[in-house]
Structures are given as C-alpha cells and as structure tokens.
Design an enzyme around this catalytic site. Sequence first.
Site, PDB file in Angstrom:
ATOM      1  N   SER A 119      69.394 -48.217 120.505  1.00 51.21           N
ATOM      2  CA  SER A 119      68.543 -48.882 121.169  1.00 51.21           C
ATOM      3  C   SER A 119      67.655 -48.265 122.437  1.00 51.21           C
ATOM      4  CB  SER A 119      69.661 -50.092 122.086  1.00 51.21           C
ATOM      5  OG  SER A 119      68.808 -50.737 122.937  1.00 51.21           O
TER       6      SER A 119
ATOM      7  N   TYR B 150      76.998 -51.781 127.736  1.00 51.90           N
ATOM      8  CA  TYR B 150      76.210 -51.697 126.671  1.00 51.90           C
ATOM      9  C   TYR B 150      75.465 -50.265 126.574  1.00 51.90           C
ATOM     10  CZ  TYR B 150      72.668 -53.083 123.166  1.00 51.90           C
ATOM     11  OH  TYR B 150      71.948 -53.030 122.128  1.00 51.90           O
TER      12      TYR B 150
END
Length: 247
Positions: A142, A155
């Site tokens: 990501s 995250y």
Amino acid sequence: MPSALQGKVALITGASSGIGEATARALAAEGAAVAIAARRVDRLRALGEELTAAGTKVHVLELDVADQQAVDEAVRSTVEALGGIDILVNNAGVMLLGPVEDADTSDWHRMIETNLLGLMYMTRAALPHLLRSRGTVVQMSSIAGRVVVRNAAVYQATKFGVNAFSETLRQEVTERGVRVVVIEPGTTDTELRGHITHAPTKAAYEERISKMRKLQSEDIAEAVRYAVTAPPHATVHEIFIRPTDQV
C-alpha cells in the site's frame, strides 16, 4: 497468438471482491488457471462460475489467511486440483484505522494476523512450489507502506512489514528464479475503507478522499498483470501507483 499465462496457475487471496476479484479476471484473461480464495465463498462461487463459463479452469477455496493450517491446506488443494502454483497473489487484507490512544487492540490483532502473518503464511506454504516452477509472488502492499499519516499506525506497520519481508524474501530466492513483486496502491475504490470501525477516523478519511478521482480495482489488476507477464529474466519488483489527485 497464445495468451501470456497459458498453462500457468495463479493462486489469489482476497478474491471475493475488489482488487483480488479484478486480478482473478485479468490473469484468467491471459490464460491462467486460477485458484480464488477468500472467506466469502458465495461470492467466490459466483466469480468461479463467470470465469468457468469463459473457459478458465477455476478452483474455489474458502480461506482465512490468518489460519496457518487452513493456508497449508489451501496450497495443497490448489496443487492437487490445478497441478502446481506459478503465481501467488497475496491480496487479502483489512484496514482498521484509528488513533493509538484508547485503541481497540482486537483491531490491531486482526490487521497483523491478516495483512502480515497471513501473507507470510501464504508465502511460506507456496514457496516450494514457486521454487519448482520458478514462479512469481505478488505482495499487495500500500501507499501506507511508504507514506505515514496520523490515525493509521498499525495498518501502516503491517504494510511497512510487508515491504521489509518481501525485500528479504527477494534476496533469498531471486538467484533461484523466483520473482518477488510488491504492489503499492494509493486510494482505491474498494470495500477496504468500509472496514474502519472508529467513527471519527472514518468520517475524516471519507471527507479527505471524497473529491479525489480514486483508482479502480482494474487499475491495480493491470499492474499485477504487467508484472507477472514480464519476461522471466526481468523482475518488476515494485509498482507504486496512486491517483493523480492524491498528494
């Protein structure tokens, strides 16, 4: 002209929606047989029927990647059903954003177990077969593995971990013919943001991306397709793709 992935087998996690579903379609269109894995098996079956009708050989797997025993069984089942594994796409993930202060640590466990440990379990289980086929592992990271913002600490920790694990893996296996690809999408229009349970963080996130032309799942699937269809002597090791509007 034969399709680029004719005769190859791809195992894709998180394939019941979004990037995983789009990737299954993209690789099937290139001629690969696909094993599609996720927890929502009803959606997998619908995708499987669609791909089978188009002539693709499909193996459907109900799978929670956080369960190491289930991961090992999914890899064994794929090899038994489809004859091997040439491509592993580690796409399963959750995004449970929120501040560290007073955090619900069950969210932390869920992200670490799915985004990081699940990816590691899948890679370990599939690696003997990828070494045999001189195959490719695609790790879905990501923008959060590169760019730090507030209220996303754990995250981001999982995605930085994915990047570190993947580079170490590359150094271990590249001279044995296995390619390691890291895909780092920016804001993409998928169900991922629906996972957020911390209401103020979710509202702020939705506001921040509301005027942005978001990436689509097909954009990321195309990046995967490009990487895995590169000639065997070339590794597209990292693709960082973000919306043009994203700062």
